[in-house]
Design a protein around this motif. Structure first.
Motif, PDB file in Angstrom:
ATOM      1  N   ARG A   1       2.619   1.210  -4.040  1.00 48.92           N
ATOM      2  CA  ARG A   1       1.972   1.090  -5.281  1.00 48.92           C
ATOM      3  C   ARG A   1       0.812   1.814  -5.177  1.00 48.92           C
ATOM      4  O   ARG A   1       0.514   2.673  -4.170  1.00 48.92           O
ATOM      5  N   ARG A   2       0.178   1.981  -6.308  1.00 53.95           N
ATOM      6  CA  ARG A   2      -1.162   2.693  -6.443  1.00 53.95           C
ATOM      7  C   ARG A   2      -2.308   1.468  -6.573  1.00 53.95           C
ATOM      8  O   ARG A   2      -2.142   0.389  -7.185  1.00 53.95           O
TER       9      ARG A   2
ATOM     10  N   PRO B   1      -2.601   4.890  -1.443  1.00 55.99           N
ATOM     11  CA  PRO B   1      -2.527   5.532  -2.523  1.00 55.99           C
ATOM     12  C   PRO B   1      -3.640   4.967  -3.738  1.00 55.99           C
ATOM     13  O   PRO B   1      -3.272   4.537  -4.507  1.00 55.99           O
ATOM     14  N   ALA B   2      -4.600   5.860  -3.614  1.00 53.05           N
ATOM     15  CA  ALA B   2      -5.746   5.330  -4.457  1.00 53.05           C
ATOM     16  C   ALA B   2      -6.109   6.408  -5.458  1.00 53.05           C
ATOM     17  O   ALA B   2      -5.997   7.682  -5.183  1.00 53.05           O
ATOM     18  N   LEU B   3      -6.446   6.021  -6.738  1.00 51.83           N
ATOM     19  CA  LEU B   3      -6.966   6.911  -7.745  1.00 51.83           C
ATOM     20  C   LEU B   3      -8.321   6.344  -8.099  1.00 51.83           C
ATOM     21  O   LEU B   3      -8.450   5.070  -8.183  1.00 51.83           O
TER      22      LEU B   3
ATOM     23  N   SER C   1       0.942  -1.055   0.093  1.00 52.02           N
ATOM     24  CA  SER C   1       0.038   0.100   0.085  1.00 52.02           C
ATOM     25  C   SER C   1       0.783   1.269   0.092  1.00 52.02           C
ATOM     26  O   SER C   1       0.305   2.273  -0.436  1.00 52.02           O
TER      27      SER C   1
ATOM     28  N   VAL D   1      -2.183  10.880  -6.653  1.00 56.15           N
ATOM     29  CA  VAL D   1      -2.901   9.776  -5.522  1.00 56.15           C
ATOM     30  C   VAL D   1      -3.814  10.827  -5.105  1.00 56.15           C
ATOM     31  O   VAL D   1      -3.821  11.896  -4.762  1.00 56.15           O
TER      32      VAL D   1
ATOM     33  N   ILE E   1      -6.047   1.818  -8.319  1.00 57.87           N
ATOM     34  CA  ILE E   1      -6.795   2.450  -9.130  1.00 57.87           C
ATOM     35  C   ILE E   1      -8.218   1.720  -9.245  1.00 57.87           C
ATOM     36  O   ILE E   1      -8.183   0.595  -9.596  1.00 57.87           O
TER      37      ILE E   1
END
Length: 161
Positions: free
Chosen positions: A45-46, A97-99, A42, A135, A48
């Motif tokens: 990385r990302r 780190p979410a999109l 977490s 992010v 999505i």
């Protein structure tokens, strides 16, 4: 990780609303839990989450700003909006780190034709966001190429003879 969140046909959501909740909302929450408990993933990385432009209602014929209010008009778009809320909450609560990406329907070779972002263009967009997206931001991945279902059907008939 790019999570496309399972079910994709609006009509199917009327026949199997529970399946959409499980496939979009619960599955998304389970993935977020797995990421949360693997902090080495977490933090480096990302994540999505692939949503849909349908969360904004039936905003056909115009571009929609990413901050526009959600107004789902069917169970499919409601499940996508609900899953997005989990993504936002986990991102803020656990520093994941979410999109979020909201695109038009994708079409291309071997895909059902709906409304209308070419598969290679969608893949390029996801790749760009995976490597350079900011992010905690949401991105609409849309096309300015507007055609009717009939125009697409005629074009496909021409291509395939």
């Amino acid at each position: 990780m790019i999570h496309f969140a399972a079910y994709s046909y609006v009509q199917d959501s009327f026949e199997d609303p529970r399946g959409f909740t499980l496939g979009d909302v619960v599955a998304t929450q389970r993935l977020l839990e797995a990421i949360r408990h693997h902090s080495e993933v977490s933090r480096t990385r990302r994540f999505i989450y692939v949503s849909t432009d349908k969360v904004y209602s039936d905003a056909t014929g115009r571009f929609v700003d990413e901050t526009e209010q959600f107004m789902p008009t069917n169970l499919y778009s409601a499940s996508k909006a609900a899953a997005k809320m989990y993504v936002s909450a986990y991102a803020k609560s656990f520093d994941i780190p979410a999109l979020v990406v909201r695109s038009n329907n994708v079409y291309g070779p071997c895909l059902n034709v709906r409304r209308y972002l070419y598969a290679a263009d969608a893949a390029d967009g996801f790749d760009t966001l995976l490597h350079r997206g900011i992010v905690s931001e949401a991105y609409n991945l849309n096309s300015s190429f507007a055609v009717t279902n009939l125009e697409v059907a005629i074009h496909m008939l021409e291509i395939f003879g």
